[in-house]
Structure formats: structure tokens, C-alpha cells
Write a protein that holds these residues in place. Structure first.
Motif, PDB file in Angstrom:
ATOM      1  N   PHE A 176       0.840  -1.196   0.000  1.00 51.09           N
ATOM      2  CA  PHE A 176       0.000   0.000   0.000  1.00 51.09           C
ATOM      3  C   PHE A 176       0.882   1.255   0.000  1.00 51.09           C
ATOM      4  CE2 PHE A 176      -3.693  -2.204   2.495  1.00 51.09           C
ATOM      5  CZ  PHE A 176      -3.953  -2.998   1.386  1.00 51.09           C
TER       6      PHE A 176
ATOM      7  N   ALA B 103     -10.346  -5.366  -3.542  1.00 50.97           N
ATOM      8  CA  ALA B 103      -9.677  -4.059  -3.549  1.00 50.97           C
ATOM      9  C   ALA B 103      -8.643  -3.998  -4.664  1.00 50.97           C
ATOM     10  CB  ALA B 103      -9.021  -3.795  -2.196  1.00 50.97           C
ATOM     11  N   HIS B 104      -7.839  -5.057  -4.778  1.00 56.54           N
ATOM     12  CA  HIS B 104      -6.807  -5.085  -5.812  1.00 56.54           C
ATOM     13  C   HIS B 104      -7.425  -5.056  -7.199  1.00 56.54           C
ATOM     14  CE1 HIS B 104      -3.893  -7.228  -8.515  1.00 56.54           C
ATOM     15  NE2 HIS B 104      -3.143  -6.252  -8.036  1.00 56.54           N
TER      16      HIS B 104
ATOM     17  N   TYR C 287      -8.385   1.044  -0.386  1.00 54.66           N
ATOM     18  CA  TYR C 287      -7.646   0.162   0.526  1.00 54.66           C
ATOM     19  C   TYR C 287      -7.987   0.442   1.985  1.00 54.66           C
ATOM     20  CZ  TYR C 287      -4.929  -1.939  -3.170  1.00 54.66           C
ATOM     21  OH  TYR C 287      -4.554  -2.649  -4.285  1.00 54.66           O
TER      22      TYR C 287
ATOM     23  N   SER D 249      -9.333  -2.791   3.994  1.00 54.73           N
ATOM     24  CA  SER D 249      -8.429  -3.342   5.010  1.00 54.73           C
ATOM     25  C   SER D 249      -8.925  -2.962   6.401  1.00 54.73           C
ATOM     26  CB  SER D 249      -7.002  -2.816   4.794  1.00 54.73           C
ATOM     27  OG  SER D 249      -6.172  -3.184   5.869  1.00 54.73           O
TER      28      SER D 249
END
Length: 309
Positions: free
Chosen positions: A62, A242-243, A291, A295
């Protein structure tokens, strides 16, 4: 209005051609997005640096992405805002070539970071018991260094090739930043090598990186399909969302912008320029938000520091 530069060592960036009268209004969303990008990415770097519990491969990635995003924004937005607000359109040849180098280097580095993230997701899902031994912080740092060196080596020829070109009296670049092909088009000489190298880099870097990402996700999908538990199924998918979001947000407009810049002659110039700016500005603004939301560890730490403030 005479836009011919008096100094032969300068270019002129016109801003968003065709919408010059609206530059002040256009600058408002650009400036807000720029501020959000800087705040979000610097906050991410601060929180990960401050919290030892976040010193993990995923959060280091990140930070790698955040550094690239900050560099991307600062490579073009200050000059764009100077054009919008103060009509300061002159840029030296050296400054223009430097901007070209950093913009392309950041783009290649961001692609490399997304590949490393795909590998991280593959190891986390397909080899969870070996994750801590395969992906150590030191190994992530080495992969990041390799990605950085690749970005520098592949981007460096662009300004060097541009510096060898003879430039005509017309030194007006109809955009807000110095992009490789936009600068090459100002030349009186043959730009075939510049065009070819630019296309080779686009398809070599993006093509090879997308193949590696596709391979990682092919193996991830195969591993997910073998999981019988629906809860584990959902958890595995959630680790990738997210990726995937960041990846689509980067590659889709990037490929579209590059191809349209070269082959979309029938499209209005200001559409080219706005899309190119959004391609550089929107991902850095949204990446830390995506992110941060996905996360839980990072979200909790952001809440901790926000509430304390």
C-alpha cells in the motif's frame, strides 16, 4: 492571442484546448482531487509508518502504491494549476523532458506494484501456510526495487530520444503536461523511433504485466473453486476485490487514453486532454480510499488517529 514562445528553450502548455475560458471552473475539481490525493496517501504512509502492527507485506505494498501516487500527482498538477489560475503556460525544454520522464516512470512503477500485489494475493490464497516465509518484508522491498529499476530504465530513453529531435517554431503543446508523443509531435524531424518506442513500452509493459496478473488470478480462481466452505469462499474473494478495483481503475483508462491519443484523431482535443488528466489524477485519489475501506486493520488505525484528533 499570440502563444509563440519568445525563448527558443521553452514550450507552451495551453491547458485544456477549446475550454480556456472555463479554466478557473475546471481547476476547482482538479484542485480538490489533488488535495484529497495528497491527504489520503500521506495519511496512509503516516499510519503504516507509525504502527508496528501494520509493518506487513500487504501494507508495505500500500505504501509503495501511495508513494507512486504522490509522485504522479506532483509531477503534473502544480503546473496544471499554474496554467488554470495564473496563465503561466511556459515550461522549459529541460522541465518538459523531466516531467515526461517522471510521468512515464510512475506509470510503469504503478503497474509493477499491481503485479506484486497480484502475487501477494496468490500466495495469501493458494499458499496461506507459507505466506510469512515466502513474502517477507525484505522480499517485498527487493521486488519493489526491481520494479523501480525497471521503471527508470524503460522511461529514461523517452526524454533522451526527445532531446535529439529538432523542434520547429511551433512549440505549443495543446495539453496540461508534457507527454512523450505530444512533445514529439512538435518536432520538424522524423519521430518514427519515438512513436515506435512509446508503443513498444505500452504493449511490452502493460502486456507482460497483465499476463502475470491474469496468471495469478487464474490460479486464485482455481484455488477458490476447490474451497467447499461458502464462508471461506467469500473471504477469499473479499481479499481480492480491492486489488481488482484498483487494477481496473488503472489499466482500463490507461490503455484507452494511450490508444486514443495515437489513433483517435476524430475525437475533440479537449476530450483527449480531460481523459489524460483524469487517468493521472483519479487513481491516486481513490486508491487510499479503496484500501482504507477494504483493510480492516488499516481502517481501525485511521479511526483511532481520527478520533484522537
Amino acid at each position: 492571442m499570440n502563444l509563440t514562445p519568445s525563448d527558443p528553450s521553452t514550450f507552451i502548455l495551453t491547458g485544456i484546448s477549446g475550454l480556456e475560458s472555463a479554466h478557473e471552473w475546471i481547476s476547482i475539481p482538479f484542485c480538490i482531487s489533488y488535495i484529497i490525493s495528497l491527504l489520503g496517501n500521506f495519511m496512509l504512509l503516516f499510519i503504516v509508518g507509525k504502527e508496528p502492527t501494520l509493518h506487513k507485506p500487504m501494507h508495505l505494498l500500500f505504501c509503495m502504491l501511495a508513494l507512486t501516487d504522490i509522485s504522479t500527482c506532483n509531477s503534473f498538477m502544480p503546473k496544471a494549476l499554474c496554467i488554470f489560475w495564473f496563465n503561466l503556460k511556459d515550461i522549459t525544454v529541460g522541465g518538459c523532458l523531466t516531467q515526461t520522464f517522471f510521468l512515464h516512470m510512475n506509470s510503469i512503477m504503478q503497474s509493477a506494484t499491481l503485479v506484486i500485489m497480484a502475487f501477494d494475493r496468490y500466495v495469501a490464497i493458494c499458499c496461506p501456510l507459507r505466506y510469512t516465509t515466502i513474502l517477507t518484508n525484505g522480499r517485498i522491498a527487493k521486488l519493489g526495487l526491481v520494479g523501480f529499476l525497471r521503471a527508470v530504465l524503460l522511461s529514461l530513453p523517452m526524454p533522451l530520444l526527445l532531446s535529439r529531435l529538432p523542434f520547429c517554431a511551433n512549440r505549443i503543446i495543446p495539453t496540461t503536461f508534457c507527454e512523450n508523443i505530444a512533445v514529439a509531435k512538435m518536432s520538424c524531424g522524423d519521430i518514427t523511433v519515438n512513436r515506435t518506442y512509446g508503443l513498444v513500452i505500452v504493449f511490452l509493459v502493460i502486456g507482460s504485466d497483465l499476463m502475470l496478473i491474469a496468471l495469478s488470478y487464474g490460479l486464485i480462481i482455481r484455488a477458490i473453486l476447490r474451497i467447499s466452505s461458502k464462508k471461506a469462499h467469500q473471504k477469499a474473494i473479499n481479499t481480492c476485490t480491492a486489488h481488482i478495483s484498483v487494477m481496473l481503475m488503472y489499466y482500463t483508462p490507461g490503455l484507452f487514453s494511450n490508444l486514443m491519443h495515437r489513433f483517435g484523431q476524430g475525437i475533440a482535443p479537449y476530450i483527449h486532454i480531460i481523459l489524460s488528466n483524469l487517468y493521472l489524477l483519479v487513481p491516486p485519489m481513490l486508491n487510499p480510499i479503496i484500501y482504507g475501506v477494504k483493510s480492516k486493520e488499516l481502517r481501525d488505525k485511521v479511526g483511532k488517529y481520527t478520533c484522537r484528533s
